[in-house]
Design an enzyme around this catalytic site. Sequence first.
Site, PDB file in Angstrom:
ATOM      1  N   ASN A   6       0.860  -1.185   0.000  1.00 56.66           N
ATOM      2  CA  ASN A   6       0.000   0.000   0.000  1.00 56.66           C
ATOM      3  C   ASN A   6       0.896   1.235   0.000  1.00 56.66           C
ATOM      4  O   ASN A   6       1.511   1.548   1.012  1.00 56.66           O
ATOM      5  CB  ASN A   6      -0.897  -0.013   1.248  1.00 56.66           C
ATOM      6  CG  ASN A   6      -1.678   1.277   1.387  1.00 56.66           C
ATOM      7  OD1 ASN A   6      -1.862   2.011   0.412  1.00 56.66           O
ATOM      8  ND2 ASN A   6      -2.145   1.562   2.592  1.00 56.66           N
ATOM      9  N   LYS A   8      -0.014   4.269  -0.192  1.00 60.29           N
ATOM     10  CA  LYS A   8      -0.670   5.447   0.394  1.00 60.29           C
ATOM     11  C   LYS A   8      -0.546   6.630  -0.587  1.00 60.29           C
ATOM     12  O   LYS A   8      -0.619   6.428  -1.788  1.00 60.29           O
ATOM     13  CB  LYS A   8      -0.074   5.772   1.769  1.00 60.29           C
ATOM     14  CG  LYS A   8       0.008   4.540   2.671  1.00 60.29           C
ATOM     15  CD  LYS A   8       0.372   4.870   4.088  1.00 60.29           C
ATOM     16  CE  LYS A   8       0.683   3.593   4.848  1.00 60.29           C
ATOM     17  NZ  LYS A   8       0.180   3.608   6.208  1.00 60.29           N
ATOM     18  N   HIS A  84      -9.469   0.926   4.640  1.00 56.20           N
ATOM     19  CA  HIS A  84      -8.197   1.133   5.351  1.00 56.20           C
ATOM     20  C   HIS A  84      -8.442   2.047   6.559  1.00 56.20           C
ATOM     21  O   HIS A  84      -9.255   2.964   6.502  1.00 56.20           O
ATOM     22  CB  HIS A  84      -7.167   1.751   4.396  1.00 56.20           C
ATOM     23  CG  HIS A  84      -5.785   1.746   4.963  1.00 56.20           C
ATOM     24  ND1 HIS A  84      -5.346   2.692   5.854  1.00 56.20           N
ATOM     25  CD2 HIS A  84      -4.756   0.888   4.789  1.00 56.20           C
ATOM     26  CE1 HIS A  84      -4.099   2.415   6.206  1.00 56.20           C
ATOM     27  NE2 HIS A  84      -3.718   1.326   5.573  1.00 56.20           N
ATOM     28  N   GLU A  86      -6.860   4.466   7.688  1.00 57.08           N
ATOM     29  CA  GLU A  86      -6.675   5.900   7.430  1.00 57.08           C
ATOM     30  C   GLU A  86      -7.936   6.478   6.783  1.00 57.08           C
ATOM     31  O   GLU A  86      -8.262   7.645   6.999  1.00 57.08           O
ATOM     32  CB  GLU A  86      -5.421   6.118   6.562  1.00 57.08           C
ATOM     33  CG  GLU A  86      -4.160   5.869   7.386  1.00 57.08           C
ATOM     34  CD  GLU A  86      -2.940   5.459   6.604  1.00 57.08           C
ATOM     35  OE1 GLU A  86      -2.929   5.576   5.365  1.00 57.08           O
ATOM     36  OE2 GLU A  86      -1.972   4.983   7.244  1.00 57.08           O
ATOM     37  N   GLU A 150      -5.385  -5.281  10.444  1.00 57.30           N
ATOM     38  CA  GLU A 150      -4.406  -4.218  10.662  1.00 57.30           C
ATOM     39  C   GLU A 150      -4.725  -3.499  11.972  1.00 57.30           C
ATOM     40  O   GLU A 150      -5.532  -2.557  11.975  1.00 57.30           O
ATOM     41  CB  GLU A 150      -4.450  -3.216   9.505  1.00 57.30           C
ATOM     42  CG  GLU A 150      -4.129  -3.830   8.154  1.00 57.30           C
ATOM     43  CD  GLU A 150      -3.562  -2.800   7.200  1.00 57.30           C
ATOM     44  OE1 GLU A 150      -2.458  -3.020   6.699  1.00 57.30           O
ATOM     45  OE2 GLU A 150      -4.206  -1.753   6.989  1.00 57.30           O
ATOM     46  N   GLY A 156       2.105   2.227  10.667  1.00 53.84           N
ATOM     47  CA  GLY A 156       2.996   3.375  10.520  1.00 53.84           C
ATOM     48  C   GLY A 156       3.680   3.788  11.802  1.00 53.84           C
ATOM     49  O   GLY A 156       4.272   4.863  11.880  1.00 53.84           O
ATOM     50  N   SER A 186       3.277  -2.225  10.292  1.00 55.77           N
ATOM     51  CA  SER A 186       4.732  -2.162  10.483  1.00 55.77           C
ATOM     52  C   SER A 186       5.438  -3.471  10.147  1.00 55.77           C
ATOM     53  O   SER A 186       6.379  -3.876  10.840  1.00 55.77           O
ATOM     54  CB  SER A 186       5.080  -1.703  11.909  1.00 55.77           C
ATOM     55  OG  SER A 186       4.590  -0.391  12.131  1.00 55.77           O
TER      56      SER A 186
HETATM   57  C1  PEP Z   1      -0.777   0.028   5.724  1.00 57.41           C
HETATM   58  O1  PEP Z   1      -0.725   1.153   5.240  1.00 57.41           O
HETATM   59  O2  PEP Z   1      -1.709  -0.742   5.429  1.00 57.41           O
HETATM   60  C2  PEP Z   1       0.269  -0.376   6.666  1.00 57.41           C
HETATM   61  C3  PEP Z   1       0.194  -1.561   7.229  1.00 57.41           C
HETATM   62  O3  PEP Z   1       1.289   0.517   6.889  1.00 57.41           O
HETATM   63  P1  PEP Z   1       2.702   0.237   7.633  1.00 57.41           P
HETATM   64  O4  PEP Z   1       3.236  -1.044   7.062  1.00 57.41           O
HETATM   65  O5  PEP Z   1       3.526   1.417   7.291  1.00 57.41           O
HETATM   66  O6  PEP Z   1       2.401   0.103   9.097  1.00 57.41           O
END
Ligand code: PEP
Length: 224
Positions: A6, A8, A84, A86, A150, A156, A186
């Site tokens: 992803n 973003k 997601h 976000e 997630e 992040g 992460s």
């Molecule tokens: C994501 O954006 O779905 C995500 C898991 O980000 P990160 O790996 O940076 O935590």
Amino acid sequence: MLIAGNWKMFKGPHETRAFLAGFRPPDDVDVVICPPYVSLAAAVDAGVTVYAQNAHWERDGAYTGEVSAAMLAELGVRGSIIGHSERRQHFCETDETVRLRAEAVLDAGLGVIACLGETEGEREAGATEEVLRRQVAVLPEHERLVIAYEPVWAIGTGRTASPQQAQEAHALIKSLHAAQVLYGGSVKPDNAAELLAQPDVDGALVGGASLDPTSFLAICFAAR
Ligand code: PEP
């Protein structure tokens, strides 16, 4: 195993072409790239499997700023991330809009990576199971829908769920829904193998570490 990156709101078409020019993931791992809308065509042209990061539930209409699943399909995009955290946090996405978007993407013949997970406050309050049950309940069962667990506190932040925490959540989700379940939060080259080795972890949704081809490839190879 499915490893999705992803991106973003990173990488315009130029950077997308540069990233994908030398990108050679292993053949025996399904790899999906999820760039911003403006870079979808460049990624499709590079020959990789491409998902969008969101899609609207109507085919077309007066929805300024939105993009429909049919439009993505026309471009050669094969699916979309939906829900997601976000989007839920910053753009008022709800379980109901997640359901609408997921159903529309499936109706268009595309795949869905449906994201869900608890916040830190919800985990601390002992509400993780209740939250996951509620978020899973709206998702249709479909062979082209996969779920990404997630935990919001791990996205992040550099704070990864322990392999045991991930396994526990994945087992719960799988007891409620027949989908494959990816872990996201992460994921990095140095923790990917242990997370992916858990019996109910079917792959990963990778944010930050998917922006660099070396680290994303290392995670793809860890999935073998
Ligand atoms: C994501 O954006 O779905 C995500 C898991 O980000 P990160 O790996 O940076 O935590």
